[in-house]
Design a protein around this motif. Structure first.
Motif, PDB file in Angstrom:
ATOM      1  N   THR A 178       0.827  -1.198   0.000  1.00 18.03           N
ATOM      2  CA  THR A 178       0.000   0.000   0.000  1.00 18.03           C
ATOM      3  C   THR A 178       0.865   1.252   0.000  1.00 18.03           C
ATOM      4  OG1 THR A 178      -1.511  -1.287   1.308  1.00 18.03           O
ATOM      5  CG2 THR A 178      -1.997   1.047   1.091  1.00 18.03           C
TER       6      THR A 178
ATOM      7  N   THR B 123     -13.937   9.467  -8.412  1.00 20.83           N
ATOM      8  CA  THR B 123     -14.162  10.567  -7.479  1.00 20.83           C
ATOM      9  C   THR B 123     -14.873  11.734  -8.165  1.00 20.83           C
ATOM     10  OG1 THR B 123     -12.116   9.925  -6.404  1.00 20.83           O
ATOM     11  CG2 THR B 123     -13.027  12.057  -5.804  1.00 20.83           C
TER      12      THR B 123
ATOM     13  N   PHE C   4     -14.502  -2.028  -2.281  1.00 16.16           N
ATOM     14  CA  PHE C   4     -15.888  -1.887  -1.849  1.00 16.16           C
ATOM     15  C   PHE C   4     -16.519  -0.620  -2.432  1.00 16.16           C
ATOM     16  CE2 PHE C   4     -19.004  -0.096   1.116  1.00 16.16           C
ATOM     17  CZ  PHE C   4     -19.933  -1.110   1.108  1.00 16.16           C
ATOM     18  N   LEU C   5     -15.714   0.444  -2.474  1.00 20.07           N
ATOM     19  CA  LEU C   5     -16.168   1.716  -3.031  1.00 20.07           C
ATOM     20  C   LEU C   5     -16.608   1.540  -4.486  1.00 20.07           C
ATOM     21  CD1 LEU C   5     -16.091   4.514  -1.631  1.00 20.07           C
ATOM     22  CD2 LEU C   5     -14.020   4.991  -2.922  1.00 20.07           C
TER      23      LEU C   5
ATOM     24  N   SER D   1      -4.851  -5.446   1.669  1.00 17.63           N
ATOM     25  CA  SER D   1      -4.764  -4.610   2.864  1.00 17.63           C
ATOM     26  C   SER D   1      -6.133  -4.010   3.098  1.00 17.63           C
ATOM     27  CB  SER D   1      -3.756  -3.479   2.641  1.00 17.63           C
ATOM     28  OG  SER D   1      -4.249  -2.599   1.661  1.00 17.63           O
ATOM     29  N   ARG D   2      -6.260  -3.303   4.218  1.00 16.05           N
ATOM     30  CA  ARG D   2      -7.564  -2.714   4.511  1.00 16.05           C
ATOM     31  C   ARG D   2      -7.903  -1.647   3.482  1.00 16.05           C
ATOM     32  NH1 ARG D   2      -8.221  -0.373  10.266  1.00 16.05           N
ATOM     33  NH2 ARG D   2      -7.596  -2.468  10.862  1.00 16.05           N
ATOM     34  N   ILE D   3      -6.869  -0.888   3.062  1.00 16.57           N
ATOM     35  CA  ILE D   3      -7.112   0.155   2.066  1.00 16.57           C
ATOM     36  C   ILE D   3      -7.653  -0.457   0.770  1.00 16.57           C
ATOM     37  CG2 ILE D   3      -5.998   1.905   0.629  1.00 16.57           C
ATOM     38  CD1 ILE D   3      -4.192   2.554   2.937  1.00 16.57           C
ATOM     39  N   SER D   4      -7.052  -1.569   0.346  1.00 17.36           N
ATOM     40  CA  SER D   4      -7.537  -2.233  -0.871  1.00 17.36           C
ATOM     41  C   SER D   4      -8.992  -2.660  -0.719  1.00 17.36           C
ATOM     42  CB  SER D   4      -6.697  -3.484  -1.164  1.00 17.36           C
ATOM     43  OG  SER D   4      -5.432  -3.107  -1.619  1.00 17.36           O
ATOM     44  N   THR D   5      -9.330  -3.205   0.425  1.00 18.17           N
ATOM     45  CA  THR D   5     -10.699  -3.659   0.658  1.00 18.17           C
ATOM     46  C   THR D   5     -11.674  -2.490   0.554  1.00 18.17           C
ATOM     47  OG1 THR D   5      -9.743  -5.207   2.217  1.00 18.17           O
ATOM     48  CG2 THR D   5     -12.132  -5.061   2.195  1.00 18.17           C
ATOM     49  N   VAL D   6     -11.288  -1.364   1.184  1.00 14.16           N
ATOM     50  CA  VAL D   6     -12.162  -0.190   1.170  1.00 14.16           C
ATOM     51  C   VAL D   6     -12.341   0.321  -0.260  1.00 14.16           C
ATOM     52  CG1 VAL D   6     -12.369   2.230   1.873  1.00 14.16           C
ATOM     53  CG2 VAL D   6     -11.661   0.497   3.530  1.00 14.16           C
ATOM     54  N   ILE D   7     -11.236   0.408  -1.004  1.00 11.45           N
ATOM     55  CA  ILE D   7     -11.320   0.926  -2.377  1.00 11.45           C
ATOM     56  C   ILE D   7     -12.156   0.004  -3.246  1.00 11.45           C
ATOM     57  CG2 ILE D   7      -9.996   1.474  -4.454  1.00 11.45           C
ATOM     58  CD1 ILE D   7      -7.725   2.400  -2.626  1.00 11.45           C
TER      59      ILE D   7
END
Lengths: 286, 271
Positions: free
Chosen positions: A3, A20, B105-106, B97-103
């Motif tokens: 990340t 966005t 999901f977005l 990672s958590r960021i990947s999951t959030v993105i």
């Protein structure tokens, strides 16, 4: 790649920026607009929930919402019945089965706007001609009454989407192993029983997918609505998407239109979530 | 399993097939008639074939230019959607990672949002920065097309082993090289699906171009068709010729690629 890596963000940047600017920002700005009396040109005043209060008394909006709901229910039923029927037909070992799949699917490649214009011709000119031939007056003036406008839209939508839904059902039906069906046959099941007790439970996931697609497509319908009836006669066949468009771009009542758009979003999201949830639960039981 | 029913079923299938193409058939036979003959009887084949309607519709639609406009927007948009969504899905599938999951999901959540909910602010914002043109339109297509495309690529990428990436890294390839030379070629089947789904949508889209492209001479086929139809509402002979012109290229493409189109659609829908 991690990340923290710059590569990770470079790979994501184009779509993240586009998402966005095209969806996230407009959605948030839109929620803000819905609380204002903005008319597209003048600076806006914050007016709280006034738009929302007004739209629940707005008969035109409520009528379009009710029309859309009725239309969606009828469409979902018709499209799924026809789609499943066509899928069962073309998965039987017919000689023409490849040709038929091609034909049934064809309308989906052509835009809703153009399909609506073609059917406008069929409903007004061809129906009139045919009605004259067989002496049925009721075939005259199709699309010029609210009732026939409704069925015109339902027929157009079923004709168009049944082939799409058929393709989904075919994928699941072909995934059912022949051995299972043969085993059922050996146990003495007839054709109906094989469909009811073997095929249906195994194609239940297809039903989830196709119901989701038909419901959301019917609810968001715009192009076909515009080209087939343009909402007429007297706005009686105007669906929500078109109602929002007209409030915004012909009356320039932007803040109010945006409040309708927010309600529309909430309805679509809630329907989608409930429907997927119920169907998933059903699948497990079966 | 059906043997005894096969003949009636075959006949039923053919009858339904005929009903399905009847609207197209009626459109074509009437597009070859004079205005007067359409008025007299829409059901009969034309007594004498005339191509005058086509000549006029071709001119009025400025067909070559309109077709070119549609093609340009389609090719650029679909190419960008494929490359950018593929890259994004690659990053999201390789970095858990958590960021990947959030993105991720977005992007999936964005699929639930009806266009009408963002339409008004979208057009206002892009209008303010003077992006209501073809570039703006293509940019919007990338934004709206990314969700489903990333979703499909993500599923396919999860079945490509990470050891391939590692081997390439040892050989000295950077991330872009790994994606472009090793991973992307392996994604070809899903790229076909992503390409087909986005092509059907973008080629036929009416509402977005109608709001974004307001310069004369830049209209796509559905957009031009809308104005053309409005102008000739009661002149079915021209309207039908115009509709046929708009449809014929699609039908030709379909007959060349029908297997991959149907396969692409069913894969896109069930994944």
């Amino acid at each position: 790649m991690r990340t923290k890596n710059i590569a990770y963000w470079l790979f994501l940047a184009p779509v993240l920026i586009a998402l966005t600017l095209v969806i996230i920002v407009p959605l948030l700005v839109g929620v803000y607009y819905s609380f204002t009396d903005w008319n597209g040109i003048q600076t806006n005043h914050f007016i709280g929930f006034d738009n929302y209060k007004a739209l629940f008394q707005d008969e035109k909006f409520l009528d379009s919402l009710w029309f859309t709901t009725k239309f969606s229910i009828v469409s979902v039923i018709l499209i799924n019945l026809i789609g499943l029927g066509l899928a069962l037909l073309v998965t039987a070992k017919l000689k023409t089965n490849h040709l038929l799949r091609t034909v049934f699917f064809m309308p989906n490649l052509i835009g809703g706007l153009i399909l609506g214009f073609i059917w406008q011709f069929v409903f007004t000119k061809v129906f009139a001609s045919f009605g004259e031939l067989i002496g049925m007056d009721s075939l005259q003036g199709w699309l010029s009454t609210p009732g026939t406008g409704f069925w015109g839209l339902a027929i157009l939508m079923s004709w168009q989407m049944a082939g799409y839904i058929m393709v989904i059902y075919i994928a699941y039906i072909e995934g059912v192993s022949n051995e299972l069906l043969e085993a059922a046959e050996m146990d003495g099941a007839n054709a109906f029983q094989k469909i009811r007790y073997v095929l249906f439970p195994l194609v239940a996931p297809a039903f989830t997918v196709s119901m989701f697609l038909t419901l959301s497509n019917s609810f968001k319908l715009y192009d076909q609505n515009l080209s087939l009836t343009a909402g007429g006669p007297y706005n009686s066949t105007q669906m929500v998407a078109m109602e929002i468009f007209n409030t915004a771009f012909t009356k320039y009542d932007m803040g109010y239109a945006q409040a309708k758009a927010v309600i529309f979003f909430i309805i679509v999201a809630v329907i989608a979530l409930i429907q997927v949830y119920i169907n998933k639960k059903r699948e497990v039981e079966m | 399993m059906w043997k005894s029913y096969l003949i009636p079923l075959e006949l039923l299938g053919i009858a339904l097939g005929i009903i399905w193409i009847l609207p197209f058939y009626l459109m074509i036979i009437n597009s070859l008639k004079t205005k007067r003959e359409i008025f007299e009887d829409t059901l009969k084949p034309p007594s004498s074939v005339t191509f005058d309607n086509y000549v006029q519709a071709f001119k009025e639609l400025d067909f070559i230019r309109t077709f070119g406009n549609s093609l340009l927007i389609l090719v650029v948009s679909v190419a960008l959607i494929i490359i950018f969504s593929g890259m994004a899905a690659y990053a999201l599938s390789r970095v858990k990672s958590r960021i990947s999951t959030v993105i991720f999901f977005l992007f999936v959540a964005a699929m639930l949002i009806p266009f009408q909910s963002v339409m008004i602010p979208l057009i206002t914002i892009f209008g303010k920065v003077e992006m209501l043109n073809r570039i703006g339109l293509i940019f919007m297509y990338v934004g709206f097309g990314a969700s489903l495309s990333i979703f499909l690529y993500h599923g396919a990428l999860n079945s490509i082993p990470k050891s391939l990436d590692e081997a390439a890294t040892i050989d000295g390839a950077n991330k872009f090289q790994i994606f472009w030379y090793i991973i992307f070629p392996m994604l070809k089947p899903i790229t076909v699906t992503v390409g087909i789904l986005n092509t059907i949508w973008i080629w036929n889209d009416y509402l977005l171009p109608s709001l974004v492209i307001n310069q004369k001479g830049m209209e796509t086929i559905p957009l031009k068709m809308f104005f053309f139809f409005g102008e000739y509402t009661k002149q079915w002979h021209l309207a039908l010729a115009g509709l046929t012109l708009a449809i014929v290229p699609v039908i030709i493409a379909y007959f060349f690629a029908q297997k991959s189109i149907i396969k692409g659609v069913s894969e896109g829908a069930i994944k």
